[in-house]
Write an enzyme that holds these catalytic residues in place. Structure first.
Site, PDB file in Angstrom:
ATOM      1  N   ALA A   1     -36.626 -22.847 -29.218  1.00 48.48           N
ATOM      2  CA  ALA A   1     -35.359 -21.773 -29.701  1.00 48.48           C
ATOM      3  C   ALA A   1     -34.866 -20.337 -29.200  1.00 48.48           C
ATOM      4  O   ALA A   1     -34.952 -19.239 -29.384  1.00 48.48           O
ATOM      5  CB  ALA A   1     -36.015 -21.173 -31.567  1.00 48.48           C
TER       6      ALA A   1
ATOM      7  N   ASP B   1     -24.568 -18.854 -21.092  1.00 46.98           N
ATOM      8  CA  ASP B   1     -26.330 -19.849 -22.058  1.00 46.98           C
ATOM      9  C   ASP B   1     -26.158 -19.867 -23.819  1.00 46.98           C
ATOM     10  O   ASP B   1     -26.961 -20.488 -23.429  1.00 46.98           O
ATOM     11  CB  ASP B   1     -27.387 -18.701 -21.382  1.00 46.98           C
ATOM     12  CG  ASP B   1     -27.522 -18.733 -19.546  1.00 46.98           C
ATOM     13  OD1 ASP B   1     -27.640 -19.573 -19.169  1.00 46.98           O
ATOM     14  OD2 ASP B   1     -27.252 -17.722 -19.249  1.00 46.98           O
TER      15      ASP B   1
ATOM     16  N   GLU C   1     -24.752 -13.603 -17.625  1.00 50.04           N
ATOM     17  CA  GLU C   1     -25.041 -14.496 -16.948  1.00 50.04           C
ATOM     18  C   GLU C   1     -26.836 -14.503 -16.762  1.00 50.04           C
ATOM     19  O   GLU C   1     -27.090 -13.635 -15.873  1.00 50.04           O
ATOM     20  CB  GLU C   1     -24.384 -15.119 -15.895  1.00 50.04           C
ATOM     21  CG  GLU C   1     -24.949 -16.964 -15.091  1.00 50.04           C
ATOM     22  CD  GLU C   1     -24.124 -18.194 -15.808  1.00 50.04           C
ATOM     23  OE1 GLU C   1     -22.819 -16.941 -16.100  1.00 50.04           O
ATOM     24  OE2 GLU C   1     -24.651 -18.829 -16.316  1.00 50.04           O
ATOM     25  N   ASP C   2     -27.244 -15.524 -17.627  1.00 53.94           N
ATOM     26  CA  ASP C   2     -28.779 -15.890 -17.319  1.00 53.94           C
ATOM     27  C   ASP C   2     -29.815 -13.986 -17.000  1.00 53.94           C
ATOM     28  O   ASP C   2     -30.329 -14.087 -16.243  1.00 53.94           O
ATOM     29  CB  ASP C   2     -28.998 -15.946 -15.077  1.00 53.94           C
ATOM     30  CG  ASP C   2     -28.426 -17.515 -14.893  1.00 53.94           C
ATOM     31  OD1 ASP C   2     -28.399 -18.156 -15.561  1.00 53.94           O
ATOM     32  OD2 ASP C   2     -28.899 -17.346 -13.933  1.00 53.94           O
TER      33      ASP C   2
ATOM     34  N   TYR D   1       0.838  -1.220  -0.123  1.00 56.06           N
ATOM     35  CA  TYR D   1      -0.152  -0.030   0.187  1.00 56.06           C
ATOM     36  C   TYR D   1       1.079   1.356  -0.016  1.00 56.06           C
ATOM     37  O   TYR D   1       2.061   1.497  -0.623  1.00 56.06           O
ATOM     38  CB  TYR D   1      -0.997  -0.338   1.315  1.00 56.06           C
ATOM     39  CG  TYR D   1      -2.204   1.107   1.043  1.00 56.06           C
ATOM     40  CD1 TYR D   1      -2.572   0.684  -0.358  1.00 56.06           C
ATOM     41  CD2 TYR D   1      -2.232   1.725   2.588  1.00 56.06           C
ATOM     42  CE1 TYR D   1      -4.300   1.484  -0.347  1.00 56.06           C
ATOM     43  CE2 TYR D   1      -3.319   2.173   1.623  1.00 56.06           C
ATOM     44  CZ  TYR D   1      -4.599   2.402   0.808  1.00 56.06           C
ATOM     45  OH  TYR D   1      -5.657   3.357   1.081  1.00 56.06           O
TER      46      TYR D   1
ATOM     47  N   ALA E   1     -32.003 -19.136 -26.294  1.00 56.26           N
ATOM     48  CA  ALA E   1     -30.965 -18.712 -26.162  1.00 56.26           C
ATOM     49  C   ALA E   1     -29.364 -19.526 -26.231  1.00 56.26           C
ATOM     50  O   ALA E   1     -28.966 -19.349 -27.073  1.00 56.26           O
ATOM     51  CB  ALA E   1     -30.351 -17.882 -25.332  1.00 56.26           C
TER      52      ALA E   1
ATOM     53  N   LYS F   1     -21.535 -20.222  -9.452  1.00 56.97           N
ATOM     54  CA  LYS F   1     -20.606 -19.791 -10.668  1.00 56.97           C
ATOM     55  C   LYS F   1     -18.544 -19.679 -10.455  1.00 56.97           C
ATOM     56  O   LYS F   1     -18.208 -19.590 -11.235  1.00 56.97           O
ATOM     57  CB  LYS F   1     -21.464 -19.004 -11.865  1.00 56.97           C
ATOM     58  CG  LYS F   1     -20.285 -18.761 -13.184  1.00 56.97           C
ATOM     59  CD  LYS F   1     -21.245 -19.670 -14.350  1.00 56.97           C
ATOM     60  CE  LYS F   1     -21.865 -19.775 -15.202  1.00 56.97           C
ATOM     61  NZ  LYS F   1     -22.162 -20.473 -15.717  1.00 56.97           N
TER      62      LYS F   1
ATOM     63  N   ASN G   1     -21.907 -27.074 -19.227  1.00 56.22           N
ATOM     64  CA  ASN G   1     -21.320 -25.712 -19.406  1.00 56.22           C
ATOM     65  C   ASN G   1     -20.072 -25.844 -19.014  1.00 56.22           C
ATOM     66  O   ASN G   1     -19.153 -25.454 -19.553  1.00 56.22           O
ATOM     67  CB  ASN G   1     -21.932 -24.791 -18.823  1.00 56.22           C
ATOM     68  CG  ASN G   1     -23.696 -24.139 -19.933  1.00 56.22           C
ATOM     69  OD1 ASN G   1     -24.144 -25.500 -20.205  1.00 56.22           O
ATOM     70  ND2 ASN G   1     -23.504 -22.878 -19.430  1.00 56.22           N
TER      71      ASN G   1
END
Lengths: 158, 448
Positions: free
Chosen positions: B200, B167, B141-142, B44, B202, B99, B334
């Site tokens: 159909a 996704d 995400e999502d 620091y 994502a 995640k 995934n």
């Protein structure tokens, strides 16, 4: 022009296909404004409208044909401008191309072809009507040298 | 299946129970030694000012002199969390923490969960742009469809760091890996394969696009949404053009034989089905599988319960079946893709994650399984085959170099060794913290 596509004036036997494409156009317009909701008897209305148009001397419908199938239409008429000059206007009221034939320059060619016909019929300027929110149409016509001259504003009456 | 429901309920309860105890799944731990407070004059002020001045002269140095090179943000607006729908950013946090845990454990990536409260897509884009200086990459995400397509396209263009929507791309990459080996097993060729995409949203839109880029024939693909088979003459095409141009584009490119109707009509003579629709069982009639070609490949990717049970698909003649679940063979997950794709992209300091990099990841995954010996029940590595992650990372990084996207250029072997070391260290540090009792080991599946 896209290979295998030809333009010609509409005939009596094209009515059904033309009606289908005009209704597609109106349903597309529906997406742009609540005041453009299509009426329930749209099919009958459109049939009548197209039949009358084919009978009229001032108006014509050009179809784009591919494999004996109609994939695009443009309906226009020559009309008198009561107060302004130039006095003869070629007015495009319906213009629709099926999705898979878009972005190939077909619209530009169909417009050019129709403008020649309007010119032959005495028109000095060409105009087109479409929903204000239709940005795709706005951009297309702007590219072809059109500008917004008059607009229609609407609201409900309480 | 009632057994499944009970199991899910039990896992819900366990998860809540342990969340109360641990109160979050990740934390920040120092990675430099601090022997006494004097050391802060290095870490620091005043020492740190020298580092700041270096970066001020050349912003790229933030990747070398701070943790930015290995830190990504997991950004969500909470509009489509798991299968739960629009539950908001606060409620999405547990998922984003999970995640982050996978990112660290499987990829050695420091991922910061960042659920955000935004009302418009422009706001979303602006927030991500604003945080770009802190991160080496962004994992979206999502997010609900079709908003997620617009956001990925826009943010990818606006940022100079890799942007990824799991996704879409994660699922697409894992699906492609499984498909490559399945097709190899049945001895068909990519170009001849007729594929039906059921659903159909994502993931299937991204998967169809990735498959086209990987060499599949778009004309032989058929996409099906809730209204039936997509084709350029369908009545709602113009509506799609305005509201979901991504689906519209695929409707025009695919289905060159103009097949109309529903799943049954689509499956006539189809070689492969990729279902990513709604949770089963009985999401569609299992009998439909019968009309598919010989040696058909059926991917049932709905979670937590596949569209139909895998054994039902087999009974109806499917040769190879995959699902999203770990308790059945061939799990398309995934997690096989995203930790190592980011590992590779970060190690190569890639400007973006291209489709080609994803395809390279899929091919490497497929190759790994092939080397071990593929069969009907093993077309894709399972998540615990951890040697695969550094290999996929190296494949992704090498592709970035090939495409001129990498800013840190090394050989495949060097990328592999770096990825392996980082991932190993991540596990060693976790295990050490558990051994020392810093992370309390209280997990017991019978506690509720």
């Amino acid at each position: 022009m896209e290979k295998g596509i030809k333009f010609r004036e509409a005939k009596e036997e094209d009515i059904e296909s033309i009606v289908e494409l005009v209704i597609r156009l109106k349903r597309l317009n529906e997406e742009f404004d609540a005041l453009l909701k299509v009426r329930e008897d749209i099919v009958e209305q459109t049939k009548l409208y197209i039949k009358n148009s084919l009978k009229s001397d001032n108006s014509f419908i050009v179809v784009a044909e591919y494999n004996k199938k109609i994939v695009g239409i443009l309906k226009a008429e020559v009309r008198e401008r009561l107060f302004y000059s130039p006095t003869k206007e070629g007015f495009i009221s319906e213009f629709y191309i099926m999705p898979e034939f878009r972005r190939k320059g077909l619209g530009k060619d169909l417009l050019k072809y129709s403008i020649e016909k309007l010119k032959d019929k005495g028109a000095e300027i060409v105009t087109a009507e479409f929903p204000t929110q239709n940005k795709i149409a706005t951009d297309f016509y702007a590219k072809q040298g059109f500008r917004s001259v008059i607009s229609i504003h609407a609201r409900y009456i309480d | 299946m009632t057994i499944d429901k009970d199991e899910t309920t039990k896992l819900y309860e366990l998860s809540i129970y342990y969340s109360k105890i641990y109160r979050g799944k990740i934390s920040i731990i120092p990675k430099v030694p601090i022997r006494n407070l004097n050391d802060f004059s290095i870490w620091y002020t005043p020492g740190v000012a020298g580092v700041s001045l270096e970066i001020a002269k050349n912003k790229e140095k933030s990747f070398d002199l701070t943790g930015r090179w290995n830190t990504i943000a997991i950004v969500t607006d909470g509009t489509r969390v798991l299968g739960l729908g629009n539950i908001g950013p606060e409620a999405s946090m547990p998922v984003m923490e999970g995640k982050a845990l996978i990112f660290k454990y499987l990829g050695g990536v420091d991922a910061i969960p960042l659920p955000i409260k935004v009302d418009t897509v422009d706001q979303f884009v602006n927030v991500v742009k604003a945080v770009e200086p802190s991160f080496g990459g962004i994992n979206l995400e999502d997010i609900e469809s079709p908003k997620c397509f617009y956001l990925l396209d826009t943010i990818r263009k606006e940022l100079n760091i890799p942007v990824w929507h799991d996704d879409q791309q994660g699922t697409a990459g894992a699906t492609l890996a499984g498909a490559l080996n399945a097709i190899k097993l049945v001895g068909k060729s990519l170009k001849d394969i007729k594929i039906v995409f059921y659903g159909a949203g994502a993931s299937n839109i991204a998967t169809a696009n990735l498959f086209i880029n990987a060499g599949f024939d778009a004309g032989k693909m058929i996409l099906i949404d809730s209204k039936g088979i997509l084709h350029p003459e369908r009545e709602d095409m113009d509506k799609l053009m305005l509201n979901n141009p991504w689906k519209y584009e695929l409707s025009i490119k695919t289905n060159k034989y103009r097949i109309k109707g529903g799943l049954k009509e689509a499956l006539e003579d189809a070689d492969m089905l990729v279902a990513a629709s709604k949770p089963g069982p009985n999401a569609f009639k299992k009998e439909y599988i019968k009309v598919m070609n010989n040696d058909s490949i059926v991917f049932l990717l709905a979670n937590p319960i596949p569209e139909i049970w895998p054994w039902e698909a087999k009974e109806m003649g499917a040769k190879i079946v995959a699902t999203g679940r770990s308790d059945f063979p061939n799990q398309i997950n995934n997690s096989l893709i995203f930790p190592s794709v980011f590992r590779g992209a970060l190690d190569a300091k890639s400007k973006k994650i291209s489709d080609e990099m994803i395809i390279a990841a899929s091919k490497e995954l497929a190759k790994y399984a092939e080397e071990k010996g593929i069969n009907e029940n093993y077309i894709i590595p399972s998540m615990d085959e951890w040697q695969v992650y550094p290999r996929v990372a190296a494949a992704v990084a090498s592709k970035a170099v090939e495409q001129g996207l990498a800013r840190e250029i090394m050989s495949w072997n060097e990328y592999y060794e770096i990825a392996k070391k980082i991932i190993q260290e991540s596990r060693v540090s976790l295990n050490t913290l558990i051994e020392k009792g810093v992370i309390r080991n209280l997990l017991n599946y019978n506690s509720v």
